[in-house]
Design an enzyme around this catalytic site. Structure first.
Site, PDB file in Angstrom:
ATOM      1  N   ASP A 171      -0.616   5.272   1.366  1.00 24.92           N
ATOM      2  CA  ASP A 171       0.121   6.099   1.899  1.00 24.92           C
ATOM      3  C   ASP A 171      -0.393   4.917   3.795  1.00 24.92           C
ATOM      4  O   ASP A 171      -0.740   4.576   3.661  1.00 24.92           O
ATOM      5  CB  ASP A 171      -1.468   6.890   2.028  1.00 24.92           C
ATOM      6  CG  ASP A 171      -1.451   7.929   0.813  1.00 24.92           C
ATOM      7  OD1 ASP A 171      -0.837   9.084   1.232  1.00 24.92           O
ATOM      8  OD2 ASP A 171      -1.834   7.476  -0.014  1.00 24.92           O
ATOM      9  N   ASP A 229       0.743  -1.144   0.299  1.00 28.71           N
ATOM     10  CA  ASP A 229       0.088  -0.131  -0.302  1.00 28.71           C
ATOM     11  C   ASP A 229       1.135   1.488   0.543  1.00 28.71           C
ATOM     12  O   ASP A 229       2.343   1.370  -0.073  1.00 28.71           O
ATOM     13  CB  ASP A 229      -1.575  -0.157   1.293  1.00 28.71           C
ATOM     14  CG  ASP A 229      -1.605   0.707   1.187  1.00 28.71           C
ATOM     15  OD1 ASP A 229      -1.913   1.952   1.089  1.00 28.71           O
ATOM     16  OD2 ASP A 229      -1.207   1.714   2.616  1.00 28.71           O
TER      17      ASP A 229
HETATM   18  O1  M1P Z   1      -3.857   6.047  -0.618  1.00 25.62           O
HETATM   19  C1  M1P Z   1      -4.629   6.231   0.645  1.00 25.62           C
HETATM   20  C2  M1P Z   1      -6.238   7.295  -0.208  1.00 25.62           C
HETATM   21  O2  M1P Z   1      -4.731   8.733  -0.367  1.00 25.62           O
HETATM   22  C3  M1P Z   1      -5.946  10.107  -0.234  1.00 25.62           C
HETATM   23  O3  M1P Z   1      -6.600   9.884   0.784  1.00 25.62           O
HETATM   24  P1  M1P Z   1      -6.670  11.202   1.736  1.00 25.62           P
HETATM   25  O4  M1P Z   1      -6.188  11.625   0.917  1.00 25.62           O
HETATM   26  O5  M1P Z   1      -7.630  10.780   1.864  1.00 25.62           O
HETATM   27  O6  M1P Z   1      -5.349  11.154   2.474  1.00 25.62           O
HETATM   28  C4  M1P Z   1      -6.301   9.572  -1.415  1.00 25.62           C
HETATM   29  O7  M1P Z   1      -5.958   9.565  -2.737  1.00 25.62           O
HETATM   30  C5  M1P Z   1      -7.250   8.146  -1.980  1.00 25.62           C
HETATM   31  O8  M1P Z   1      -7.695   8.050  -2.765  1.00 25.62           O
HETATM   32  C6  M1P Z   1      -6.039   6.758  -1.096  1.00 25.62           C
HETATM   33  O9  M1P Z   1      -7.451   6.246  -1.537  1.00 25.62           O
END
Ligand code: M1P
Length: 224
Positions: free
Chosen positions: A6, A4
């Site tokens: 983030d 993954d």
């Molecule tokens: O990769 C996880 C998420 O990252 C972003 O989320 P947020 O802006 O809410 O922190 C988005 O790009 C989301 O689509 C993605 O799943």
């Protein structure tokens, strides 16, 4: 090894560290590596580097509906073609109706972002600053803003999946277009084992389905 983005390779929407890049380069000498994330490729390049298509054997932006192998675009599938304009209209209207009834300490702009393979819905708005993002994330943790929106939307759209991956938004896509979608591509590569690493592996998190998939050995991480 499939990662993954983030909360796993980087902090949410932040740049990858040099330490992580060095680790990934060393790892690539031993196993094939890939990433799968909800964001689109442009955002992932901002975080993982312009040349992340070269670093990773497999890139799966937008849960793998967009597929890059060895830095070459193989496939990109459209959400709008799948759901149609009317259904998309219904979703936008309902989302705006729900969000218009919510009071937040701050609201900014870009509440609904149409991507190639999904829609991203954000109650504070994607144009918030990094500081406002952190504030919202904390407010949401205490007040369940996003979970309540998801519960409302689920009542009206049983053909769509709503998934919480990051800090300020909800990803929305046709059922089956979660991160397990990328396995349609990886299956063809005949791996003996696929290890997945993600931070949102609990139910309702956007790593949940792939983490629990029978073809995957799942690992929960707590930070990069
Ligand atoms: O990769 C996880 C998420 O990252 C972003 O989320 P947020 O802006 O809410 O922190 C988005 O790009 C989301 O689509 C993605 O799943």
């Amino acid at each position: 090894f499939l990662f993954d983005v983030d909360g796993t390779l980087t902090l949410s929407r932040q740049m990858v560290t040099v330490t992580m890049l060095t680790f990934l380069r060393e790892l690539k000498n031993k196993v094939r590596i890939g990433f799968v994330g909800g964001s689109d490729f442009k955002k992932q390049q901002e975080q993982l580097g312009e040349d992340c298509g070269e670093l990773f054997n497999y890139c799966f932006p937008e849960n793998g509906l967009h597929y890059i192998k060895n830095n070459k675009l193989i496939e990109s599938i459209s959400y709008l073609d799948k759901v149609g304009e009317q259904r998309h209209n219904d979703l936008v209207n309902k989302s705006m109706e729900i969000m218009s009834k919510i009071n937040l300490p701050k609201k900014r702009g870009n509440f609904i972002e149409l991507r190639k393979s999904m829609v991203n819905i954000s109650p504070i708005g994607r144009s918030c600053t990094q500081e406002e993002r952190k504030e919202f994330s904390e407010y949401d943790r205490i007040n369940d803003i996003r979970i309540n929106i998801v519960n409302e939307l689920k009542k009206c759209f049983n053909d769509l999946t709503f998934s919480i991956g990051g800090e300020i938004s909800i990803d929305c896509f046709p059922n089956g277009w979660d991160k397990t979608y990328c396995l349609n591509h990886l299956r063809k590569e005949n791996f003996k084992e696929i290890h997945f690493f993600g931070d949102m592996t609990h139910e309702g998190g956007n790593d949940y389905e792939i983490f629990n998939h029978k073809e995957i050995i799942g690992h929960t991480v707590t930070s990069p």
